[in-house]
Design a protein around this motif. Structure first.
Motif, PDB file in Angstrom:
ATOM      1  N   VAL A 175       3.923   7.259   1.525  1.00  0.00           N
ATOM      2  CA  VAL A 175       4.473   6.358   2.526  1.00  0.00           C
ATOM      3  C   VAL A 175       4.115   4.941   2.084  1.00  0.00           C
ATOM      4  O   VAL A 175       2.952   4.619   1.903  1.00  0.00           O
ATOM      5  N   LYS A 176       5.149   4.110   1.894  1.00  0.00           N
ATOM      6  CA  LYS A 176       4.936   2.751   1.391  1.00  0.00           C
ATOM      7  C   LYS A 176       4.903   1.765   2.545  1.00  0.00           C
ATOM      8  O   LYS A 176       5.769   1.775   3.402  1.00  0.00           O
TER       9      LYS A 176
ATOM     10  N   TYR B 274       0.845  -1.188   0.000  1.00  0.00           N
ATOM     11  CA  TYR B 274       0.000   0.000   0.000  1.00  0.00           C
ATOM     12  C   TYR B 274       0.884   1.243   0.000  1.00  0.00           C
ATOM     13  O   TYR B 274       1.879   1.307   0.725  1.00  0.00           O
ATOM     14  N   THR B 275       0.527   2.219  -0.816  1.00  0.00           N
ATOM     15  CA  THR B 275       1.177   3.525  -0.819  1.00  0.00           C
ATOM     16  C   THR B 275       0.086   4.564  -0.619  1.00  0.00           C
ATOM     17  O   THR B 275      -0.852   4.642  -1.407  1.00  0.00           O
ATOM     18  N   ASP B 276       0.217   5.366   0.448  1.00  0.00           N
ATOM     19  CA  ASP B 276      -0.832   6.352   0.730  1.00  0.00           C
ATOM     20  C   ASP B 276      -0.596   7.644  -0.042  1.00  0.00           C
ATOM     21  O   ASP B 276       0.345   7.756  -0.830  1.00  0.00           O
ATOM     22  N   LYS B 277      -1.429   8.636   0.192  1.00  0.00           N
ATOM     23  CA  LYS B 277      -1.357   9.871  -0.579  1.00  0.00           C
ATOM     24  C   LYS B 277      -0.109  10.686  -0.262  1.00  0.00           C
ATOM     25  O   LYS B 277       0.265  11.561  -1.020  1.00  0.00           O
ATOM     26  N   TYR B 278       0.568  10.417   0.839  1.00  0.00           N
ATOM     27  CA  TYR B 278       1.815  11.094   1.188  1.00  0.00           C
ATOM     28  C   TYR B 278       3.039  10.296   0.738  1.00  0.00           C
ATOM     29  O   TYR B 278       4.149  10.586   1.147  1.00  0.00           O
TER      30      TYR B 278
ATOM     31  N   LYS C  85       5.739 -10.096   8.882  1.00  0.00           N
ATOM     32  CA  LYS C  85       6.833  -9.145   8.733  1.00  0.00           C
ATOM     33  C   LYS C  85       6.277  -7.898   8.062  1.00  0.00           C
ATOM     34  O   LYS C  85       5.485  -8.003   7.134  1.00  0.00           O
ATOM     35  N   SER C  86       6.706  -6.733   8.529  1.00  0.00           N
ATOM     36  CA  SER C  86       6.237  -5.499   7.902  1.00  0.00           C
ATOM     37  C   SER C  86       7.382  -4.519   7.746  1.00  0.00           C
ATOM     38  O   SER C  86       8.298  -4.465   8.568  1.00  0.00           O
ATOM     39  N   ILE C  87       7.316  -3.745   6.673  1.00  0.00           N
ATOM     40  CA  ILE C  87       8.280  -2.683   6.386  1.00  0.00           C
ATOM     41  C   ILE C  87       7.486  -1.445   6.005  1.00  0.00           C
ATOM     42  O   ILE C  87       6.595  -1.500   5.160  1.00  0.00           O
ATOM     43  N   VAL C  88       7.817  -0.323   6.651  1.00  0.00           N
ATOM     44  CA  VAL C  88       7.193   0.963   6.328  1.00  0.00           C
ATOM     45  C   VAL C  88       8.308   1.909   5.917  1.00  0.00           C
ATOM     46  O   VAL C  88       9.241   2.147   6.687  1.00  0.00           O
ATOM     47  N   ASN C  89       8.231   2.430   4.692  1.00  0.00           N
ATOM     48  CA  ASN C  89       9.209   3.391   4.179  1.00  0.00           C
ATOM     49  C   ASN C  89       8.577   4.765   4.152  1.00  0.00           C
ATOM     50  O   ASN C  89       7.487   4.940   3.598  1.00  0.00           O
TER      51      ASN C  89
END
Length: 144
Positions: free
Chosen positions: A39-40, A33-37, A56-60
């Motif tokens: 952020v992946k 998911y990639t939001d409107k700002y 497992k999760s990764i937030v960029n």
């Protein structure tokens, strides 16, 4: 009497096809998911044969706002089968909550629990709301 072998053969083919396409849900399920700002978010759930899972999760963070930060986390748990329903129960959590899921051989849906107060009571009531859909074998970047 000539059609009897034909019926047995047809039944055998149907039986093999039906049980060959079973609801085998062991494997990896991914969500991107990639939001409107910009952020992946990438989440991977690996369901194992012994009814355990690893999430497992990764937030960029977004490259628009300066430095890219990467947050990684991992959670272990087990699948709980109760009343013909399946729940995810985390081993790391002290809370006794479990999230209801629907799973088949193509996707896994985790439903959120929405907290509401009971009328004229101090107790809370949890209802199921919208869920996140994970697709099977669509994992790109998360690896061991």
């Amino acid at each position: 009497m000539k059609k009897f072998p034909k019926y047995i053969f047809t039944f055998f083919i149907f039986f093999c096809c039906f049980f060959g396409h079973s609801q085998n849900f062991i494997g990896r399920y991914c969500y991107h998911y990639t939001d409107k700002y910009e952020v992946k978010t990438e989440i991977e759930i690996e369901v194992k044969a012994d009814s355990t899972y690893i999430m497992k999760s990764i937030v960029n963070s977004s490259p628009k706002y300066g430095e890219i930060k990467k947050i990684e986390s991992e959670e272990n748990g087990q699948l709980i089968f109760e009343n013909k329903k399946i729940y995810l129960k985390s081993n790391n959590s002290n809370v006794k909550s479990a999230y209801p899921i629907k799973v088949n051989n193509r996707k896994l849906i985790i439903f959120a629990l929405k907290k509401k107060k009971k009328l004229f009571s101090s107790e809370n009531k949890y209802t199921v709301s919208k869920g996140i859909v994970f697709r099977k074998n669509k994992c790109i970047t998360i690896s061991e």
